[in-house]
Structures are given as structure tokens and as C-alpha cells.
Design a protein around this motif. Structure first.
Motif, PDB file in Angstrom:
ATOM      1  N   PRO A 146     -41.506 -39.782 -46.247  1.00  0.00           N
ATOM      2  CA  PRO A 146     -41.100 -40.882 -45.369  1.00  0.00           C
ATOM      3  C   PRO A 146     -41.442 -42.235 -46.002  1.00  0.00           C
ATOM      4  CG  PRO A 146     -42.243 -39.195 -44.116  1.00  0.00           C
ATOM      5  CD  PRO A 146     -42.425 -38.847 -45.565  1.00  0.00           C
ATOM      6  N   ASP A 147     -40.460 -43.135 -46.000  1.00  0.00           N
ATOM      7  CA  ASP A 147     -40.730 -44.508 -46.443  1.00  0.00           C
ATOM      8  C   ASP A 147     -40.322 -45.443 -45.313  1.00  0.00           C
ATOM      9  OD1 ASP A 147     -37.914 -44.683 -46.637  1.00  0.00           O
ATOM     10  OD2 ASP A 147     -37.912 -44.366 -48.799  1.00  0.00           O
ATOM     11  N   THR A 148     -39.991 -46.687 -45.627  1.00  0.00           N
ATOM     12  CA  THR A 148     -39.656 -47.686 -44.598  1.00  0.00           C
ATOM     13  C   THR A 148     -40.795 -47.800 -43.580  1.00  0.00           C
ATOM     14  OG1 THR A 148     -37.408 -46.753 -44.816  1.00  0.00           O
ATOM     15  CG2 THR A 148     -37.684 -48.573 -43.265  1.00  0.00           C
ATOM     16  N   GLY A 149     -42.025 -47.704 -44.093  1.00  0.00           N
ATOM     17  CA  GLY A 149     -43.201 -47.785 -43.228  1.00  0.00           C
ATOM     18  C   GLY A 149     -43.550 -46.490 -42.538  1.00  0.00           C
ATOM     19  N   GLY A 150     -42.864 -45.403 -42.854  1.00  0.00           N
ATOM     20  CA  GLY A 150     -43.081 -44.139 -42.161  1.00  0.00           C
ATOM     21  C   GLY A 150     -44.476 -43.579 -42.298  1.00  0.00           C
ATOM     22  N   THR A 151     -45.046 -43.628 -43.511  1.00  0.00           N
ATOM     23  CA  THR A 151     -46.384 -43.048 -43.690  1.00  0.00           C
ATOM     24  C   THR A 151     -47.458 -43.904 -43.039  1.00  0.00           C
ATOM     25  OG1 THR A 151     -46.706 -44.148 -45.843  1.00  0.00           O
ATOM     26  CG2 THR A 151     -45.704 -41.944 -45.852  1.00  0.00           C
ATOM     27  N   TYR A 152     -47.129 -45.150 -42.705  1.00  0.00           N
ATOM     28  CA  TYR A 152     -48.080 -46.015 -42.003  1.00  0.00           C
ATOM     29  C   TYR A 152     -47.959 -45.840 -40.494  1.00  0.00           C
ATOM     30  CZ  TYR A 152     -50.534 -50.249 -40.495  1.00  0.00           C
ATOM     31  OH  TYR A 152     -51.412 -51.121 -39.895  1.00  0.00           O
ATOM     32  N   TRP A 153     -46.719 -45.869 -39.980  1.00  0.00           N
ATOM     33  CA  TRP A 153     -46.528 -45.905 -38.539  1.00  0.00           C
ATOM     34  C   TRP A 153     -46.541 -44.552 -37.858  1.00  0.00           C
ATOM     35  CZ3 TRP A 153     -47.681 -49.760 -35.792  1.00  0.00           C
ATOM     36  CH2 TRP A 153     -47.484 -51.069 -36.239  1.00  0.00           C
ATOM     37  N   LEU A 154     -45.976 -43.520 -38.496  1.00  0.00           N
ATOM     38  CA  LEU A 154     -45.872 -42.235 -37.807  1.00  0.00           C
ATOM     39  C   LEU A 154     -47.227 -41.667 -37.370  1.00  0.00           C
ATOM     40  CD1 LEU A 154     -42.985 -40.475 -39.744  1.00  0.00           C
ATOM     41  CD2 LEU A 154     -42.918 -41.433 -37.440  1.00  0.00           C
ATOM     42  N   PRO A 155     -48.256 -41.637 -38.246  1.00  0.00           N
ATOM     43  CA  PRO A 155     -49.549 -41.129 -37.772  1.00  0.00           C
ATOM     44  C   PRO A 155     -50.147 -41.982 -36.661  1.00  0.00           C
ATOM     45  CG  PRO A 155     -49.476 -41.180 -40.175  1.00  0.00           C
ATOM     46  CD  PRO A 155     -48.284 -41.956 -39.678  1.00  0.00           C
ATOM     47  N   LYS A 156     -49.878 -43.276 -36.678  1.00  0.00           N
ATOM     48  CA  LYS A 156     -50.430 -44.164 -35.651  1.00  0.00           C
ATOM     49  C   LYS A 156     -49.701 -43.994 -34.321  1.00  0.00           C
ATOM     50  CE  LYS A 156     -52.172 -47.614 -38.901  1.00  0.00           C
ATOM     51  NZ  LYS A 156     -52.083 -46.701 -40.058  1.00  0.00           N
ATOM     52  N   LEU A 157     -48.398 -43.761 -34.395  1.00  0.00           N
ATOM     53  CA  LEU A 157     -47.610 -43.599 -33.173  1.00  0.00           C
ATOM     54  C   LEU A 157     -47.767 -42.206 -32.566  1.00  0.00           C
ATOM     55  CD1 LEU A 157     -44.308 -45.336 -34.329  1.00  0.00           C
ATOM     56  CD2 LEU A 157     -45.851 -46.168 -32.556  1.00  0.00           C
ATOM     57  N   LEU A 158     -47.934 -41.193 -33.434  1.00  0.00           N
ATOM     58  CA  LEU A 158     -47.864 -39.812 -32.971  1.00  0.00           C
ATOM     59  C   LEU A 158     -49.171 -39.037 -33.097  1.00  0.00           C
ATOM     60  CD1 LEU A 158     -44.477 -38.874 -34.667  1.00  0.00           C
ATOM     61  CD2 LEU A 158     -44.857 -39.161 -32.221  1.00  0.00           C
ATOM     62  N   GLY A 159     -50.091 -39.489 -33.962  1.00  0.00           N
ATOM     63  CA  GLY A 159     -51.235 -38.666 -34.316  1.00  0.00           C
ATOM     64  C   GLY A 159     -50.898 -37.784 -35.507  1.00  0.00           C
ATOM     65  N   ARG A 160     -51.934 -37.240 -36.148  1.00  0.00           N
ATOM     66  CA  ARG A 160     -51.761 -36.500 -37.397  1.00  0.00           C
ATOM     67  C   ARG A 160     -50.886 -35.261 -37.241  1.00  0.00           C
ATOM     68  NH1 ARG A 160     -54.951 -32.307 -39.386  1.00  0.00           N
ATOM     69  NH2 ARG A 160     -54.836 -31.975 -41.645  1.00  0.00           N
TER      70      ARG A 160
END
Length: 265
Positions: A146-160
Motif C-alpha cells: 500500500p502506498d498513497t499514505g496507506g502504510t501510515y493511515w491504515l493501521p491508525k484507522l483500523l488497528g494492526r
């Protein structure tokens, strides 16, 4: 209305909307579109007439993700690391522009949002979607991350756990599922989507824009701060908000028992 090469922009009152406008490729992302979208966010963020920005798609899809042929077509055919160049030169600047925009940036997802298209929707300040829309972190299907900020936002929005699950599998997540996970803000019926979404956008565009901008800034900084540091920042930004014209208008309207008329200053 202003038609650029890849996006179509509309200014409706205090609201400016950019439509991804390549229905033949389901609004796939290319260098021109990404550059135009970055300019749209940059200019709208600084335009005093604009109080809210939105991104949507024309046709059946919001965005099908990166156009792979375009990603590989840099001017120098011998240039290596073309994917890295695409991320650094075109995606990262857009992600930062949205994150740092002085106005709220809202995505209106009218259909499938896939790969970088899904992340384009999710990096906005909040996301509204039709019931039949879906989101897919499809990067894994072609051997990418994941790019476009995916590796930053997805764990923060969803959890690990959920972030890993969606990124590892590329699962299609319905709009309703995405809302239940806290990934997007709201879902509306397809037939009433634009009417419902416009109600939200018009409401946002009439609120005190300065306070929204400072709230966005405080939230962004909170991810890297301790509680004590964040409390200090709250004090600083609250004072900045209290010095705005909108704050004075809000107080005056409250005392005079009338509806405030904010100017976004």
C-alpha cells in the motif's frame, strides 16, 4: 466549470469539487491527473472564496487505482526505480497537499475505489460513499505494498489486525463494512447520494473554516506527540482560533441570539 486534461472542477458557492474524468479507464491515476489534483488542492486551499474542497469520480467508479502503463512511461526509458519515482514525485506530494490543506478535503466515493484509488479516498479528511461502493487494497494483487499514505493511515484507522488483513488479501470491503470499521464517515443510498453529500458539504462550507483547519492540524500532530506535548499544542492553537474573526462572530451571534455568519477568517 473548468475542464483540465484529466479532472473537471466546479465551484458551487463556497464549495469546489474536482471530478476524476476518465471514464474509459474507470478514472485510473496517471501523472497528469495526480499533478492536476495536487494543483487543485493547493490553489483551493489558498483561495478565500473556497471554504471546502471535495473529490469525486465521473461514471461508474471513483478510481481504479494507478494506470500501470503510465507509471512505467517516464521520459527516460533507461531510468531505473520507476515505481519509486512515481511514488516520490507524484503520489507523496499529493498526500502531503491534502494533509496540509487549510480547508477540509472530503472524498465522495461514487463507485469502486481500488488500490491507490482507495487510499486517495481515505486520506481525505473524511469519506462519504454510496451503498454499492467498495474499497480494495489491491496492491498485493500485483505484488506491491500500500502506498498513497496507506502504510501510515491504515493501521491508525483500523488497528494492526484489520490493516494487515485488508493489505495482505486485497479483500473488497463494502461501503457499509468500511463504515462499521471506522474507515469512512458515512454511507448514503445511491439514488440520493449526491443530494445527501451536498447537504454535508454545504454545512461544512458555512462553518468557521479557521477552526476546522486548526482542528485538522492538531489531529495530524497528535500521532507523533505525547499527551503533555499535545496539550501544549492545544493551548497554542486554541489561542490562534480565539483571535479569528469567526470566533468573534460566533460569540456575538450567541449573545445576540442569532445565527452566526462565518467568513472563514
Amino acid at each position: 466549470m473548468y475542464k483540465q486534461l484529466e479532472i473537471e472542477t466546479h465551484l458551487e458557492g463556497k464549495l469546489q469539487i474536482a471530478y476524476l474524468n476518465d471514464e474509459k479507464t474507470y478514472n485510473s491515476l496517471n501523472k497528469t491527473l495526480l499533478s492536476e489534483l495536487r494543483t487543485f488542492i493547493h490553489d483551493g486551499s489558498r483561495d478565500e472564496k473556497v471554504r471546502c474542497l471535495a473529490i469525486s469520480g465521473r461514471g461508474k467508479a471513483f478510481c481504479s487505482g494507478q494506470n500501470l502503463k503510465d507509471a512505467m512511461s517516464f521520459s527516460d526509458p533507461d531510468e531505473d526505480r520507476v515505481i519509486q519515482r512515481m511514488v516520490i514525485d507524484f503520489y507523496n506530494p499529493l498526500v502531503k497537499e491534502i494533509a496540509n490543506a487549510r480547508k477540509p478535503v472530503i472524498s465522495l466515493v461514487n463507485g469502486p475505489a481500488v488500490g491507490a484509488g482507495a487510499m486517495l479516498a481515505l486520506i481525505c479528511d473524511f469519506t462519504l460513499a454510496t451503498e454499492t461502493s467498495y474499497f480494495s487494497q489491491a496492491f498485493v494483487n500485483i505484488g506491491l505494498i500500500p502506498d498513497t499514505g496507506g502504510t501510515y493511515w491504515l493501521p491508525k484507522l483500523l488497528g494492526r489486525q484489520q490493516a494487515n488483513y485488508l493489505a495482505f488479501t486485497g479483500k473488497k470491503l463494502s461501503a457499509t463494512e468500511a463504515k462499521s470499521l471506522g474507515l469512512i464517515a458515512d454511507v448514503f443510498a445511491d439514488e440520493t447520494f449526491m443530494d445527501n453529500a451536498m447537504e454535508v458539504l454545504i454545512q461544512i462550507s458555512n462553518l468557521p473554516t479557521k477552526a476546522i483547519s486548526l482542528t485538522k492540524k492538531a489531529f495530524n500532530e497528535s500521532y507523533d506527540n505525547s499527551l503533555n506535548k499535545q496539550l501544549d499544542i492545544e493551548g497554542i492553537l486554541q489561542q490562534e482560533a480565539a483571535e479569528s474573526e469567526d470566533f468573534m462572530e460566533g460569540v456575538s451571534a450567541f449573545l445576540e441570539k442569532r445565527k452566526p455568519e462565518y467568513k472563514g477568517k
